[in-house]
Design an enzyme around this catalytic site. Sequence first.
Site, mmCIF file in Angstrom:
data_model
loop_
_atom_site.group_PDB
_atom_site.id
_atom_site.type_symbol
_atom_site.label_atom_id
_atom_site.label_comp_id
_atom_site.label_asym_id
_atom_site.label_seq_id
_atom_site.Cartn_x
_atom_site.Cartn_y
_atom_site.Cartn_z
ATOM 1 N N ASP A 42 0.820 -1.211 0.000
ATOM 2 C CA ASP A 42 0.000 0.000 0.000
ATOM 3 C C ASP A 42 0.859 1.269 0.000
ATOM 4 O O ASP A 42 1.964 1.271 0.538
ATOM 5 C CB ASP A 42 -0.896 -0.031 1.257
ATOM 6 N N HIS A 59 2.818 3.169 -8.781
ATOM 7 C CA HIS A 59 2.676 1.719 -9.011
ATOM 8 C C HIS A 59 3.960 1.162 -9.646
ATOM 9 O O HIS A 59 4.436 0.100 -9.282
ATOM 10 C CB HIS A 59 1.471 1.445 -9.904
ATOM 11 N N LEU A 153 10.936 -20.256 -3.657
ATOM 12 C CA LEU A 153 9.839 -19.427 -3.122
ATOM 13 C C LEU A 153 8.546 -19.578 -3.938
ATOM 14 O O LEU A 153 8.566 -19.522 -5.169
ATOM 15 C CB LEU A 153 10.273 -17.951 -3.179
HETATM 16 C C1 FPP Z 1 -2.173 0.063 -3.233
HETATM 17 O O1 FPP Z 1 -1.642 1.372 -3.208
HETATM 18 C C2 FPP Z 1 -1.559 -0.676 -4.307
HETATM 19 C C3 FPP Z 1 -2.232 -1.294 -5.318
HETATM 20 C C4 FPP Z 1 -3.699 -1.263 -5.453
HETATM 21 C C5 FPP Z 1 -1.509 -2.002 -6.371
HETATM 22 C C6 FPP Z 1 -0.246 -2.701 -5.971
HETATM 23 C C7 FPP Z 1 0.517 -2.950 -7.190
HETATM 24 C C8 FPP Z 1 1.840 -2.839 -7.341
HETATM 25 C C9 FPP Z 1 2.789 -2.614 -6.256
HETATM 26 C C10 FPP Z 1 2.341 -2.988 -8.716
HETATM 27 C C11 FPP Z 1 3.177 -4.168 -8.884
HETATM 28 C C12 FPP Z 1 2.512 -5.450 -8.853
HETATM 29 C C13 FPP Z 1 2.729 -6.401 -9.754
HETATM 30 C C14 FPP Z 1 2.310 -7.769 -9.426
HETATM 31 C C15 FPP Z 1 3.373 -6.141 -11.044
HETATM 32 P P1 FPP Z 1 -2.618 2.573 -3.456
HETATM 33 O O2 FPP Z 1 -2.634 2.853 -4.914
HETATM 34 O O3 FPP Z 1 -3.949 2.287 -2.871
HETATM 35 O O4 FPP Z 1 -1.899 3.719 -2.682
HETATM 36 P P2 FPP Z 1 -2.594 4.909 -1.867
HETATM 37 O O5 FPP Z 1 -3.326 4.262 -0.724
HETATM 38 O O6 FPP Z 1 -1.439 5.731 -1.423
HETATM 39 O O7 FPP Z 1 -3.486 5.605 -2.832
#
Ligand code: FPP
Length: 265
Positions: A42, A59, A153
């Site tokens: 997150d 991301h 893993l």
């Molecule tokens: C939450 O942060 C994150 C996500 C919904 C996506 C997680 C994805 C990645 C880390 C990309 C890589 C993954 C793969 C498998 C390639 P948020 O966007 O909700 O952050 P915020 O709470 O600060 O808005």
Amino acid sequence: MINRILDFIRPNKFSDTGQEVQELMKTIDKQRLPRHIAIIMDGNGRWAQKQGLPRAFGHRAGVESLRDIIKLCCELKIQILTVYAFSTENWKRPREEINVLMDLLVEYLKKEIQELCKNGVRINPIGRLGELPRPALDALSAAVKLSSDNNGLILNLALNYGGRTEIIDAIRAIATDVETGRLKAGQINNDTVAAHLYTAGQPDPDLLIRPSGDFRISNFLLWQLAYTEFWLTSTLWPDFRRIHLLRAMVDFQRRERRFGGLKDE
Ligand code: FPP
């Protein structure tokens, strides 16, 4: 005086994170590592916002963190890493952001699969995968196939994953077994439910990590986290590196896990 000023500037005892990583590597007991680590990745959006960048950059930066964490898990021979990459609720986000996340997944799998295989990683997507877009599904099946013989893993990629949906899917499958006479309702126990989850056959997570300062479970592994140790940090996921995971593991090893029982005398 100068040392006192330096102590104030330094976030911790070690000015060099490389040095702290080495110290932590020496500190952790390799015989008592968590078998299964789960991470809610997150804070990508907030990280991007802090730099005045579109959310997509957060991301993308989050992929670098994932890369470093997978590498450390391989080095330490951790059995299972489960990462929350896309939830059943994330479809509520704007279409462009969903597309960015799906494109990133495809790009990640295509670019990294060789390196992952070199490190013995087995890709295991979990969630309602059939509802993912075709290119994501194709990239996932290719990655699963290429990594299926690996025995290092296990990387559970939680995609279109929701803890409640997972439990509903398990209940439906168990109900079918009862309807068809394969199982009696009175025989259903913890093991029956666990065996019908997406994580069937795997031990529950020992350690859950949630970066970015929120104190929520966010519909992640609702059944499996019953006795998992939580480690929370305000560090945003794109800034999360092996040093944070090592700190989490050291902290984990100091805890006493009783699973509802009493301390061993
Ligand atoms: C939450 O942060 C994150 C996500 C919904 C996506 C997680 C994805 C990645 C880390 C990309 C890589 C993954 C793969 C498998 C390639 P948020 O966007 O909700 O952050 P915020 O709470 O600060 O808005």
